[in-house]
Design a protein around this motif. Structure first.
Motif, PDB file in Angstrom:
ATOM      1  N   VAL A   8      56.483  20.181  30.852  1.00 36.07           N
ATOM      2  CA  VAL A   8      56.751  21.598  31.260  1.00 36.07           C
ATOM      3  C   VAL A   8      55.415  22.782  31.163  1.00 36.07           C
ATOM      4  O   VAL A   8      55.724  23.812  31.613  1.00 36.07           O
ATOM      5  N   SER A   9      55.586  22.417  30.114  1.00 27.10           N
ATOM      6  CA  SER A   9      53.823  22.864  29.302  1.00 27.10           C
ATOM      7  C   SER A   9      52.857  22.652  29.195  1.00 27.10           C
ATOM      8  O   SER A   9      52.469  22.702  28.036  1.00 27.10           O
ATOM      9  N   SER A  10      51.954  22.086  30.099  1.00 25.58           N
ATOM     10  CA  SER A  10      50.544  21.482  29.893  1.00 25.58           C
ATOM     11  C   SER A  10      49.869  22.537  30.332  1.00 25.58           C
ATOM     12  O   SER A  10      49.951  23.142  30.896  1.00 25.58           O
ATOM     13  N   PHE A 249      65.168  16.153  30.708  1.00 23.19           N
ATOM     14  CA  PHE A 249      64.374  14.922  31.356  1.00 23.19           C
ATOM     15  C   PHE A 249      63.099  14.200  30.274  1.00 23.19           C
ATOM     16  O   PHE A 249      62.519  13.629  30.422  1.00 23.19           O
ATOM     17  N   ASN A 250      63.669  14.553  29.152  1.00 24.30           N
ATOM     18  CA  ASN A 250      62.924  13.304  28.093  1.00 24.30           C
ATOM     19  C   ASN A 250      61.396  13.647  27.733  1.00 24.30           C
ATOM     20  O   ASN A 250      60.818  13.134  28.241  1.00 24.30           O
ATOM     21  N   GLY A 251      61.346  14.752  27.973  1.00 28.72           N
ATOM     22  CA  GLY A 251      60.211  15.522  27.676  1.00 28.72           C
ATOM     23  C   GLY A 251      58.950  14.927  26.499  1.00 28.72           C
ATOM     24  O   GLY A 251      58.274  16.151  26.312  1.00 28.72           O
ATOM     25  N   GLN A 252      60.343  15.101  25.477  1.00 32.06           N
ATOM     26  CA  GLN A 252      58.942  15.436  23.982  1.00 32.06           C
ATOM     27  C   GLN A 252      58.143  14.899  23.926  1.00 32.06           C
ATOM     28  O   GLN A 252      57.295  15.158  23.220  1.00 32.06           O
ATOM     29  N   ARG A 253      58.254  13.806  24.343  1.00 34.37           N
ATOM     30  CA  ARG A 253      56.847  12.854  23.696  1.00 34.37           C
ATOM     31  C   ARG A 253      55.900  13.445  24.469  1.00 34.37           C
ATOM     32  O   ARG A 253      54.190  13.365  23.950  1.00 34.37           O
ATOM     33  N   LEU A 254      56.428  13.518  25.863  1.00 38.56           N
ATOM     34  CA  LEU A 254      55.195  14.326  26.377  1.00 38.56           C
ATOM     35  C   LEU A 254      53.877  15.722  26.294  1.00 38.56           C
ATOM     36  O   LEU A 254      52.901  16.241  26.245  1.00 38.56           O
ATOM     37  N   PHE A 259      50.537  18.545  22.737  1.00 35.56           N
ATOM     38  CA  PHE A 259      50.408  19.753  21.492  1.00 35.56           C
ATOM     39  C   PHE A 259      49.018  18.776  20.603  1.00 35.56           C
ATOM     40  O   PHE A 259      48.720  19.804  19.818  1.00 35.56           O
ATOM     41  N   ASN A 260      49.673  17.859  20.466  1.00 36.61           N
ATOM     42  CA  ASN A 260      48.603  16.691  19.336  1.00 36.61           C
ATOM     43  C   ASN A 260      47.027  16.997  20.391  1.00 36.61           C
ATOM     44  O   ASN A 260      45.977  17.014  19.228  1.00 36.61           O
ATOM     45  N   GLY A 261      47.353  16.579  20.777  1.00 32.74           N
ATOM     46  CA  GLY A 261      45.554  16.436  21.891  1.00 32.74           C
ATOM     47  C   GLY A 261      45.006  17.770  21.899  1.00 32.74           C
ATOM     48  O   GLY A 261      44.004  17.743  21.402  1.00 32.74           O
TER      49      GLY A 261
END
Length: 409
Positions: A8-10, A249-254, A259-261
């Motif tokens: 949700v925050s790309s 929505f299990n968006g933790q990984r994305l 963030f890491n990118g």
């Protein structure tokens, strides 16, 4: 639920609004709040800065006199370390030592006096700007405050006045010092040994271009790093605010990948900044050392040529001949003047540009028309003094009385 995992925050897909080009006021607008005393103090500070800049290269200019005093023969013509009377050499050493002491005192007084005068004048102007700015905000009506964020006015006042103070403060003295240091170094070096000065004058622009290029590259890389960390911060803030949606929505990984990118990109750019800065510093030192080696090589040839013309007979033991002292004195004088003089001008120009942009934003607020509800409370420039300013604030606390309520219907 993995099929519905979304981010949700790309930060990459968000379209950032394009910032307008920063508008800067004329340089003379920086002294809008200056009184005659402030103008006089700033002028005297710049004169003291010119004295400071002119005296600094003299520390290397008198280096040749120091070499002459150290290697001067004894009174009977014998050379040290042969023991003999050396009253002439002692007098010469005392003369050179006294010259350096006086030079240090002049630099101390000029620098201290210049900084005191310009900082005092700058603080007086900043205080006047803050009072007028705050008064202008208080005199505006509700409609004006609806169009301006109250949370941004106070931080903007603090930041803009800080940039404004930096532009009319010590940077003015530094700019004057840098200009006169470069001119003084060139004149003194040419008077000491014009051949070596011309040789070094060919090398110094190359070192200056390398320095300017390295500063520009490092600045661009720093902007990229700040942008990457800013995007990473936006991702973290948005994910934290919408943590329930991200978890649903299990968006933790994305979110972690996004963030890491950004953080990894900033990390790589920071490494490149270090490499470029180190390479630029090494390149500048290489150019300077190469110029010094050329000066020593050709200087030694010129020393031998002068010695063969019997130039030392006019005033033994050195006369008017070139010596190692004159060669080193000319080289170090012009190197010091250009590196320490012209090298600091970039910071001064940056401070002036920021101050001009800040004063433009301050003046934009001050020149706005006041609300009609505050026309009955007029305050002149004399009323912005502390005592009268408090009286104005007391008037603002008085209750508002509607004398003709039928006029509102």
């Amino acid at each position: 639920m993995d099929d519905y995992s979304i981010s949700v925050s790309s930060g990459d897909e968000s379209v950032e609004p394009r910032k307008d080009e920063e508008v800067r006021a004329p340089f003379i607008a920086l002294f809008r709040f200056a009184r005659p005393y402030d103008i006089l103090a700033t002028t005297m500070a710049m004169v003291l800065g010119a004295v400071h800049g002119s005296c600094m290269p003299m520390a290397f200019f008198f280096l040749s006199d120091l070499y002459v005093a150290i290697y001067m023969p004894n009174d009977d013509g014998s050379l040290p370390p042969v023991d003999g009377p050396h009253s002439i050499r002692n007098a010469k050493v005392q003369e050179v030592g006294l010259t350096y002491v006086l030079l240090a005192l002049v630099v101390l007084v000029a620098r201290t006096g210049g900084c005191y005068l310009v900082i005092k004048a700058a603080d007086r102007q900043v205080v006047a700007a803050r009072r007028q700015y705050f008064y202008q905000i208080l005199m505006q009506g509700p409609s004006w405050h609806d169009m301006h964020s109250a949370a941004e006015l106070a931080p903007a006042l603090v930041q803009d006045t800080h940039l404004f103070r930096d532009g009319i403060g010590e940077r003015l003295v530094d700019f004057t010092r840098a200009c006169f240091m470069a001119v003084s170094a060139t004149v003194l070096a040419c008077s000491r040994d014009w051949k070596v000065s011309i040789l070094m004058a060919i090398i110094m622009p190359i070192a200056g271009m390398c320095m300017a290029l390295s500063v520009e590259v490092v600045r661009n890389f720093s902007t990229v790093v700040e942008a990457c960390y800013s995007k990473a911060g936006e991702v973290a803030v948005t994910a934290t605010e919408l943590i329930k949606t991200v978890t649903s929505f299990n968006g933790q990984r994305l979110e972690l990948e996004s963030f890491n990118g950004h953080v990894d990109e900033a990390h790589l750019n920071a490494i490149q900044i270090g490499v470029v800065a180190g390479y630029a510093t090494g390149l500048i030192n290489t150019v300077l050392i190469t110029g010094m080696s050329l000066g020593v090589y050709f200087g030694s040839q010129w020393v031998l040529q002068d010695y063969e013309t019997d130039c030392w007979r006019a005033s033994p033991p050195f006369g008017t001949c070139r010596t190692g002292g004159t060669i080193l004195s000319a080289m170090y004088t012009i190197i010091w003047g250009f590196t320490m003089g012209l090298g600091t001008m970039n910071m001064c120009f940056t401070a002036f540009a920021s101050a001009r942009a800040a004063i433009h934003r301050i003046v934009a607020i001050l020149d706005e028309p006041r609300s009609a509800t505050s026309q009955g409370l007029r305050v002149g420039s004399e009323d912005l003094k502390p005592e009268r300013f408090r009286q104005c604030l007391v008037k603002l606390r008085e209750p508002v009385t509607i004398r003709n309520p039928h006029a509102l219907t």
